[in-house]
Design an enzyme around this catalytic site. Structure first.
Site, PDB file in Angstrom:
ATOM      1  N   HIS A  63       0.848  -1.197   0.000  1.00  0.00           N
ATOM      2  CA  HIS A  63       0.000   0.000   0.000  1.00  0.00           C
ATOM      3  C   HIS A  63       0.883   1.245   0.000  1.00  0.00           C
ATOM      4  O   HIS A  63       0.698   2.152  -0.806  1.00  0.00           O
ATOM      5  CB  HIS A  63      -0.928  -0.006   1.215  1.00  0.00           C
ATOM      6  CG  HIS A  63      -1.612   1.302   1.478  1.00  0.00           C
ATOM      7  ND1 HIS A  63      -2.626   1.780   0.673  1.00  0.00           N
ATOM      8  CD2 HIS A  63      -1.412   2.253   2.422  1.00  0.00           C
ATOM      9  CE1 HIS A  63      -3.031   2.955   1.125  1.00  0.00           C
ATOM     10  NE2 HIS A  63      -2.306   3.279   2.187  1.00  0.00           N
ATOM     11  N   TRP A  73       7.481  -0.203   3.579  1.00  0.00           N
ATOM     12  CA  TRP A  73       7.869   0.422   2.312  1.00  0.00           C
ATOM     13  C   TRP A  73       9.269   1.004   2.380  1.00  0.00           C
ATOM     14  O   TRP A  73       9.895   1.262   1.358  1.00  0.00           O
ATOM     15  CB  TRP A  73       6.860   1.514   1.914  1.00  0.00           C
ATOM     16  CG  TRP A  73       7.070   2.823   2.620  1.00  0.00           C
ATOM     17  CD1 TRP A  73       6.559   3.181   3.824  1.00  0.00           C
ATOM     18  CD2 TRP A  73       7.835   3.939   2.152  1.00  0.00           C
ATOM     19  NE1 TRP A  73       6.977   4.441   4.151  1.00  0.00           N
ATOM     20  CE2 TRP A  73       7.763   4.936   3.134  1.00  0.00           C
ATOM     21  CE3 TRP A  73       8.583   4.201   1.000  1.00  0.00           C
ATOM     22  CZ2 TRP A  73       8.406   6.172   3.006  1.00  0.00           C
ATOM     23  CZ3 TRP A  73       9.218   5.424   0.887  1.00  0.00           C
ATOM     24  CH2 TRP A  73       9.118   6.393   1.895  1.00  0.00           C
ATOM     25  N   HIS A  88      13.544  11.984   3.080  1.00  0.00           N
ATOM     26  CA  HIS A  88      12.902  13.212   3.499  1.00  0.00           C
ATOM     27  C   HIS A  88      12.677  14.190   2.355  1.00  0.00           C
ATOM     28  O   HIS A  88      11.579  14.703   2.221  1.00  0.00           O
ATOM     29  CB  HIS A  88      13.549  13.870   4.709  1.00  0.00           C
ATOM     30  CG  HIS A  88      12.518  14.696   5.416  1.00  0.00           C
ATOM     31  ND1 HIS A  88      11.572  14.146   6.236  1.00  0.00           N
ATOM     32  CD2 HIS A  88      12.183  15.987   5.292  1.00  0.00           C
ATOM     33  CE1 HIS A  88      10.713  15.070   6.606  1.00  0.00           C
ATOM     34  NE2 HIS A  88      11.063  16.199   6.068  1.00  0.00           N
ATOM     35  N   GLU A  99      12.081  13.303  -0.508  1.00  0.00           N
ATOM     36  CA  GLU A  99      10.971  12.649  -1.200  1.00  0.00           C
ATOM     37  C   GLU A  99       9.621  13.122  -0.661  1.00  0.00           C
ATOM     38  O   GLU A  99       8.667  13.330  -1.411  1.00  0.00           O
ATOM     39  CB  GLU A  99      11.119  11.133  -1.035  1.00  0.00           C
ATOM     40  CG  GLU A  99       9.896  10.314  -1.400  1.00  0.00           C
ATOM     41  CD  GLU A  99       9.617  10.270  -2.884  1.00  0.00           C
ATOM     42  OE1 GLU A  99      10.505  10.663  -3.667  1.00  0.00           O
ATOM     43  OE2 GLU A  99       8.513   9.844  -3.257  1.00  0.00           O
ATOM     44  N   TYR A 137       8.923  16.011   0.395  1.00  0.00           N
ATOM     45  CA  TYR A 137       8.621  17.325  -0.177  1.00  0.00           C
ATOM     46  C   TYR A 137       8.409  17.233  -1.675  1.00  0.00           C
ATOM     47  O   TYR A 137       7.706  18.062  -2.249  1.00  0.00           O
ATOM     48  CB  TYR A 137       9.718  18.319   0.199  1.00  0.00           C
ATOM     49  CG  TYR A 137       9.713  18.531   1.689  1.00  0.00           C
ATOM     50  CD1 TYR A 137       8.629  19.142   2.289  1.00  0.00           C
ATOM     51  CD2 TYR A 137      10.724  18.058   2.501  1.00  0.00           C
ATOM     52  CE1 TYR A 137       8.556  19.275   3.650  1.00  0.00           C
ATOM     53  CE2 TYR A 137      10.662  18.186   3.864  1.00  0.00           C
ATOM     54  CZ  TYR A 137       9.575  18.801   4.433  1.00  0.00           C
ATOM     55  OH  TYR A 137       9.502  18.916   5.783  1.00  0.00           O
ATOM     56  N   HIS A 173      15.633  12.695  11.751  1.00  0.00           N
ATOM     57  CA  HIS A 173      14.484  12.731  12.675  1.00  0.00           C
ATOM     58  C   HIS A 173      13.583  11.512  12.478  1.00  0.00           C
ATOM     59  O   HIS A 173      12.687  11.284  13.272  1.00  0.00           O
ATOM     60  CB  HIS A 173      13.701  14.050  12.566  1.00  0.00           C
ATOM     61  CG  HIS A 173      12.956  14.238  11.284  1.00  0.00           C
ATOM     62  ND1 HIS A 173      12.711  15.472  10.743  1.00  0.00           N
ATOM     63  CD2 HIS A 173      12.391  13.363  10.427  1.00  0.00           C
ATOM     64  CE1 HIS A 173      12.034  15.329   9.623  1.00  0.00           C
ATOM     65  NE2 HIS A 173      11.829  14.073   9.411  1.00  0.00           N
ATOM     66  N   HIS A 174      13.817  10.731  11.415  1.00  0.00           N
ATOM     67  CA  HIS A 174      13.092   9.477  11.250  1.00  0.00           C
ATOM     68  C   HIS A 174      13.721   8.366  12.091  1.00  0.00           C
ATOM     69  O   HIS A 174      13.197   7.262  12.119  1.00  0.00           O
ATOM     70  CB  HIS A 174      13.099   9.045   9.781  1.00  0.00           C
ATOM     71  CG  HIS A 174      12.368   9.996   8.883  1.00  0.00           C
ATOM     72  ND1 HIS A 174      11.026   9.895   8.630  1.00  0.00           N
ATOM     73  CD2 HIS A 174      12.779  11.087   8.204  1.00  0.00           C
ATOM     74  CE1 HIS A 174      10.646  10.873   7.813  1.00  0.00           C
ATOM     75  NE2 HIS A 174      11.695  11.608   7.542  1.00  0.00           N
TER      76      HIS A 174
END
Lengths: 530, 203
Positions: free
Chosen positions: A82, A147, A258, A260, A262, A307-308
């Site tokens: 998904h 993902w 990140h 990506e 935006y 930050h991830h």
């Protein structure tokens, strides 16, 4: 729709380019930016429904605790695919579809700079999409590690993982070629008089997005190439047995990941910045600051990736750095939101469907932005990492952000693309169903996350049952409402009230100076922009 | 080609811009791979990734230089640090690993020993290699192993059980903020077809 376009244009266009083949060959061989834009949009709509159907299965399974319809292994495949298909198959191609249709029309160019490259970058997509969908039928099933493709899980799966790497590689090549085309078109082919600072904001957002794509898609290609060689050729980039480090994958991946985020939202900003002034009948407030805000968001996106990964173990200095840079993004984003609100201030606002979607975008995207700020706080993030709060956050920015802006754009430009008005009553119904069902689905997920429900699980503790039932009802309603969207689009493409050249009185960009639908070859003589 | 550049338009070169963009893409691709050595150097300097045996400030690759075992300068009796031990066996290796010492309370600078029991569950002789990881990562540089079963590959006969010792010192330079250190071992199977893993000597 396909045939009507040909017939319409054949009437008033009989110069030497009109020996295009008809039927299937027209679409396979087309180098026309309008044809390719249409292909991109239909492709992404198909993938949207496919990945949406996976989400319906997820919500059906989560309607009550316990295992109902799918086994945990299949559930993990559903969540993974998904995410992967919605991002790479639905959101990104649809935005490229908008760029194909609108960028040449809005800057007064006759076509994209490299029409054959354009054809190729589209036709790579069905190949990659087929590969991705086919993984459901290979031994071991589709990829199921999320993902984000994190090792070591990603190293341990079957053939589907190798197929997915190939598919993502193809999608990446397609995106890069699309981005090259868009950059060259915008920088080289603007109509005389259209300086950079006179470009419509949609064109600006796509220019910056295309630069982001060029800079980070190769980094994704690196990361998955390393996965590929680790899996098949005995390298140890991420394999601890040979001195590798799985956490390094997260760094490389989020260095792509990140920006990506935006890539998926900046063109949506552009669409909304085009629609709000039209229906407020006022020029966009703070155009220059909007351009600089988009550019600074793009720059900041390169220095916030960790930050991830606050929970992977990071020195305090690193945590503080990534926390502060992340919060810094709120400033340019806030500038945009305030400018949108100021555009509406004292405008003569009317509430057609595109405007409704855009207004909902401003409100709901801002909610998603705020929950992003909450997640940026290290101590909070460590509590909320991998909970439903994160799921709620990114659906507020990706569905009510990107996807609803895309729907707004479809309603806004459908009259121009097809020459027919869409059904306004049904459009409004679609909007209200979508906006309400969306909030029923995703708002409770904030509470679930705060209460500690982890994401990516097929079963859950009893205390989460009520909110999950609510979210599932909302989710199934949200999915069903999108069938209405499909019906409206098909109906509009097949016929309807003639739209006229200028269906929206407040619109002032170049595409509205053309007929509806625009001639197959438009702006062969560039317009003069004052 | 349907792009016919109109004469009234300033002719800008698509080719030139295309070449520049391709150069940017090539650079970005190279940068992605350059992140690998950069990350290693960064972790070497900061001790970020919890790999033991690395000397912060030196660029010797972990696994190549032998550990420098300086005698403990002093024992810091003013504080106690808890060290927890974990053992995992990676998929594909039919072994079982249990730390016999689950945790130790110690003063930094003290010489300590922990034991792990490893059992071969299969009916084949198998070679394995343990890879350590220290959390929090910043403690790794002060976790000195003097003798460890992870310095060499371990061979277990069918059904054999072996107790494997680890002798270590937590150096007194350890950050005052760190009160608990977790040392986790993962046993990997060493296959003949994998030369990289064969040459492995991990600390």
């Amino acid at each position: 729709m396909n045939t009507t376009t040909v017939n319409d244009t054949a009437g008033h266009h009989d110069h030497d380019h009109d020996h295009a083949p008809a039927g299937l060959m027209r679409w396979l061989t087309s180098t026309n930016h309008k044809d390719i834009g249409t292909l991109y949009l239909w492709f992404s709509l198909f993938m949207f429904f496919f990945a949406g159907a996976l989400a319906m299965l997820i919500r059906a399974e989560l309607f009550q605790p316990g295992l109902q319809y799918v086994q945990p292994a299949v559930f993990n495949q559903l969540t993974t695919m998904h995410g992967l298909i919605m991002i790479f198959g639905a959101i990104m191609p649809s935005l490229v579809g908008f760029a194909n249709w609108q960028v040449p029309l809005m800057i007064g160019a006759p076509d994209m700079a490299f029409p054959r490259l354009n054809n190729w970058s589209f036709w790579l997509l069905p190949a990659a999409g087929t590969l991705l969908i086919a993984t459901f039928f290979v031994p071991g099933g589709a990829i199921s590690g999320g993902w984000t493709m994190y090792p070591p899980l990603y190293m341990q799966g079957g053939i589907a993982y190798d197929i997915s790497i190939l598919a993502v590689h193809i999608l990446g090549v397609s995106s890069i070629m699309g981005a090259i085309n868009i950059i060259v078109t915008i920088l080289n082919m603007r109509a005389p008089g259209m300086t950079l600072m006179k470009m419509p904001l949609f064109v600006w957002t796509w220019l910056i997005t295309a630069f982001l794509l060029v800079a980070v898609m190769p980094v994704l290609a690196c990361a998955i190439t390393m996965l590929l060689t680790d899996r098949n050729f005995g390298t140890h980039f991420f394999d601890a047995a040979g001195g590798g480090d799985p956490v390094m994958f997260q760094h490389v991946f989020w260095f792509f990941g990140h920006p990506e985020v935006y890539i998926m939202i900046l063109p949506a900003f552009g669409i909304v910045s085009t629609i709000l002034p039209t229906f407020a009948r006022k020029p966009l407030f703070g155009y220059v600051s909007m351009v600089y805000a988009v550019a600074s968001i793009a720059f900041l996106s390169f220095i916030v990736w960790a930050h991830h990964m606050f929970t992977t173990g990071m020195p305090l200095g690193g945590q503080l750095f990534f926390m502060y840079t992340t919060m810094l993004i709120a400033i340019p984003t806030g500038i945009k939101v305030f400018n949108w609100v100021a555009t509406l201030w004292r405008g003569s606002i009317s509430f057609e469907t595109p405007m409704l979607f855009s207004l909902a975008f401003v409100i709901l995207f801002t909610i998603g932005g705020f929950s992003g700020l909450v997640l940026a706080l290290v101590p909070v993030d460590i509590q909320l990492q991998d909970t439903y709060y994160v799921v709620a956050h990114f659906h507020y920015v990706l569905f009510s952000g990107s996807a609803m802006a895309i729907m707004a754009g479809v309603y806004y430009w459908l009259p121009k693309w097809t020459g027919h008005m869409y059904d306004e009553k049904l459009g409004k119904l679609h909007f209200w169903l979508t906006a309400i069902a969306f909030n029923i689905t995703f708002f409770p997920m904030h509470f679930l996350g705060l209460a500690g429900m982890p994401r990516r699980i097929p079963d859950y503790a009893l205390q989460f049952a009520d909110f999950n039932a609510i979210a599932s009802v909302g989710g199934l309603l949200l999915g069903a409402s999108q069938l209405l969207f499909l019906y409206i689009v098909v109906k509009c493409a097949r016929g309807g009230a003639p739209a006229g050249d200028q269906p929206w009185e407040g619109a002032d960009t170049l595409e509205w100076t053309l007929s509806s639908p625009p001639p197959y070859h438009s702006f062969v003589t560039p317009p003069l922009v004052k | 080609m349907s792009v016919s550049v109109n004469t009234s338009m300033p002719v800008r070169s698509h080719r030139q811009l295309l070449i520049k963009l391709l150069a940017v893409i090539a650079l970005a691709f190279a940068f992605g791979f350059a992140l690998v050595p950069l990350y290693d150097v960064f972790c070497q300097v900061t001790g970020l990734n919890g790999k033991t045996g690395a000397k912060p400030g030196t660029l010797g690759l972990a696994g190549i230089s032998k550990p420098v075992t300086a005698p403990p300068s002093s024992i810091d009796r003013s504080r106690t640090v808890t060290v927890e031990f974990m053992g995992t066996v990676m998929p594909g290796l039919p072994w079982e690993m249990t730390p016999l010492t689950s945790s130790l309370d110690l003063h930094p600078g003290e010489l300590q020993q922990a034991m792990f029991r490893v059992r071969n569950l299969s009916d084949k002789t198998i070679v394995g290699q343990a890879i350590p990881s220290v959390s929090p990562g910043l403690a790794a540089q002060h976790f000195e192993k003097l003798d460890c079963f992870c310095f060499a590959q371990q061979t277990l006969a069918p059904g054999e059980t072996k107790d494997m010792p680890l002798t270590f010192i937590v150096k007194p330079e350890l950050d005052k903020d760190i009160r608990t250190i977790t040392l986790a071992y993962a046993f990997f199977i060493v296959t003949d077809t994998n030369p990289a893993a064969k040459n492995l000597a991990s600390r």
